[in-house]
Design a protein around this motif. Structure first.
Motif, PDB file in Angstrom:
ATOM      1  N   HIS A 168      63.981  94.218  59.539  1.00 46.22           N
ATOM      2  CA  HIS A 168      64.105  94.544  60.962  1.00 46.22           C
ATOM      3  C   HIS A 168      64.960  93.513  61.686  1.00 46.22           C
ATOM      4  O   HIS A 168      65.825  93.867  62.490  1.00 46.22           O
ATOM      5  CB  HIS A 168      62.722  94.669  61.605  1.00 46.22           C
ATOM      6  CG  HIS A 168      62.725  95.453  62.868  1.00 46.22           C
ATOM      7  ND1 HIS A 168      61.656  95.514  63.705  1.00 46.22           N
ATOM      8  CD2 HIS A 168      63.676  96.235  63.449  1.00 46.22           C
ATOM      9  CE1 HIS A 168      61.939  96.280  64.739  1.00 46.22           C
ATOM     10  NE2 HIS A 168      63.171  96.725  64.601  1.00 46.22           N
ATOM     11  N   LYS A 214      68.121  97.519  69.920  1.00 49.47           N
ATOM     12  CA  LYS A 214      66.727  97.582  69.454  1.00 49.47           C
ATOM     13  C   LYS A 214      66.335  99.033  69.188  1.00 49.47           C
ATOM     14  O   LYS A 214      65.759  99.354  68.146  1.00 49.47           O
ATOM     15  CB  LYS A 214      65.784  96.970  70.480  1.00 49.47           C
ATOM     16  CG  LYS A 214      64.315  97.027  70.067  1.00 49.47           C
ATOM     17  CD  LYS A 214      63.396  96.631  71.194  1.00 49.47           C
ATOM     18  CE  LYS A 214      62.949  97.879  71.889  1.00 49.47           C
ATOM     19  NZ  LYS A 214      61.819  97.767  72.759  1.00 49.47           N
ATOM     20  N   ALA A 215      66.649  99.917  70.093  1.00 51.60           N
ATOM     21  CA  ALA A 215      66.285 101.327  69.943  1.00 51.60           C
ATOM     22  C   ALA A 215      67.098 102.019  68.861  1.00 51.60           C
ATOM     23  O   ALA A 215      66.608 102.928  68.188  1.00 51.60           O
ATOM     24  CB  ALA A 215      66.468 102.055  71.272  1.00 51.60           C
ATOM     25  N   GLY A 216      68.345 101.589  68.674  1.00 51.67           N
ATOM     26  CA  GLY A 216      69.254 102.300  67.787  1.00 51.67           C
ATOM     27  C   GLY A 216      69.311 101.833  66.352  1.00 51.67           C
ATOM     28  O   GLY A 216      69.855 102.522  65.498  1.00 51.67           O
ATOM     29  N   CYS A 217      68.761 100.667  66.049  1.00 58.03           N
ATOM     30  CA  CYS A 217      68.873 100.190  64.669  1.00 58.03           C
ATOM     31  C   CYS A 217      68.020 101.057  63.751  1.00 58.03           C
ATOM     32  O   CYS A 217      66.931 101.489  64.118  1.00 58.03           O
ATOM     33  CB  CYS A 217      68.555  98.695  64.580  1.00 58.03           C
ATOM     34  SG  CYS A 217      67.011  98.213  63.827  1.00 58.03           S
ATOM     35  N   PRO A 218      68.517 101.376  62.558  1.00 61.73           N
ATOM     36  CA  PRO A 218      67.804 102.274  61.650  1.00 61.73           C
ATOM     37  C   PRO A 218      66.383 101.838  61.299  1.00 61.73           C
ATOM     38  O   PRO A 218      65.499 102.682  61.148  1.00 61.73           O
ATOM     39  CB  PRO A 218      68.691 102.312  60.402  1.00 61.73           C
ATOM     40  CG  PRO A 218      70.063 102.049  60.923  1.00 61.73           C
ATOM     41  CD  PRO A 218      69.860 101.056  62.038  1.00 61.73           C
ATOM     42  N   SER A 274      64.325 100.139  63.308  1.00 56.32           N
ATOM     43  CA  SER A 274      63.519 100.478  64.491  1.00 56.32           C
ATOM     44  C   SER A 274      63.154 101.958  64.475  1.00 56.32           C
ATOM     45  O   SER A 274      62.025 102.337  64.796  1.00 56.32           O
ATOM     46  CB  SER A 274      64.278 100.170  65.785  1.00 56.32           C
ATOM     47  OG  SER A 274      64.414  98.791  66.001  1.00 56.32           O
ATOM     48  N   LYS A 275      64.112 102.786  64.102  1.00 56.21           N
ATOM     49  CA  LYS A 275      63.861 104.229  64.059  1.00 56.21           C
ATOM     50  C   LYS A 275      62.865 104.596  62.965  1.00 56.21           C
ATOM     51  O   LYS A 275      62.158 105.591  63.073  1.00 56.21           O
ATOM     52  CB  LYS A 275      65.170 104.987  63.840  1.00 56.21           C
ATOM     53  CG  LYS A 275      66.109 104.910  65.030  1.00 56.21           C
ATOM     54  CD  LYS A 275      67.402 105.641  64.711  1.00 56.21           C
ATOM     55  CE  LYS A 275      68.371 105.595  65.871  1.00 56.21           C
ATOM     56  NZ  LYS A 275      69.613 106.320  65.553  1.00 56.21           N
ATOM     57  N   LEU A 276      62.797 103.801  61.918  1.00 58.00           N
ATOM     58  CA  LEU A 276      61.875 104.041  60.812  1.00 58.00           C
ATOM     59  C   LEU A 276      60.436 103.698  61.176  1.00 58.00           C
ATOM     60  O   LEU A 276      59.500 104.389  60.787  1.00 58.00           O
ATOM     61  CB  LEU A 276      62.308 103.210  59.597  1.00 58.00           C
ATOM     62  CG  LEU A 276      61.372 103.170  58.400  1.00 58.00           C
ATOM     63  CD1 LEU A 276      61.370 104.533  57.701  1.00 58.00           C
ATOM     64  CD2 LEU A 276      61.804 102.090  57.431  1.00 58.00           C
ATOM     65  N   THR A 321      56.918 103.178  63.078  1.00 52.14           N
ATOM     66  CA  THR A 321      56.091 103.821  64.101  1.00 52.14           C
ATOM     67  C   THR A 321      55.302 102.767  64.878  1.00 52.14           C
ATOM     68  O   THR A 321      54.555 103.099  65.782  1.00 52.14           O
ATOM     69  CB  THR A 321      55.111 104.832  63.462  1.00 52.14           C
ATOM     70  OG1 THR A 321      54.299 104.162  62.510  1.00 52.14           O
ATOM     71  CG2 THR A 321      55.866 105.970  62.803  1.00 52.14           C
TER      72      THR A 321
END
Length: 141
Positions: free
Chosen positions: A54, A120-124, A126-128, A130
């Motif tokens: 992360h 922060k919102a767009g990094c893969p 972060s998207k992974l 929950t």
């Protein structure tokens, strides 16, 4: 693009031992165990690897976002701390806390905050996740 890693485990959960290896070879039969995960044994653990992933993902995403805004960072240093909590009979990563110190000439605090929040919102990674994701940042110079 596909990246892979392999875990091998021998024995019980508490007394067994495992190794982790990555496709790149950076991890090559790297030890992990109950002791490295829940105590202070020598080796790694899944949560430490998630934290590294992360921190690295966010920092690279931020570098690209700054580049898109025609800004060149002198240094971006991110620490990530993940929190492992009890969840019923098992566990879950409930939080991933990113702490960033950045030196970026020519950017305002407000603009930097917007860019950092987007990264922060767009990094893969972060998207992974929950888990709750937080970002504290300091912009120097």
């Amino acid at each position: 693009m596909i990246r892979s890693a392999t875990a091998v485990w021998n024995g019980t959960g508490r007394d067994g031992r495992g190794t982790l290896s990555t496709q790149s070879g950076v991890l090559d039969n790297t030890a992990y165990s109950f002791h490295t995960r829940f105590e202070d044994g020598k080796g790694t653990n899944p949560e430490e690897l998630v934290a590294a992933a992360h921190a690295g993902c966010f920092t690279m995403a931020l570098a690209f976002a700054l580049q898109s805004a025609n800004l060149t960072p002198t240094e971006l240093k991110t620490t990530c701390a993940v929190t492992l909590d009890k969840d019923g009979a098992g566990f879950k990563i409930s939080k991933s806390a990113l702490t960033l110190t950045a030196t970026v000439p020519g950017v305002t605090q407000e603009k930097f905050g917007e860019i950092a929040a987007g990264a922060k919102a767009g990094c893969p990674i972060s998207k992974l996740l929950t888990a709750e994701i937080s970002l504290d940042w300091t912009l120097a110079g």
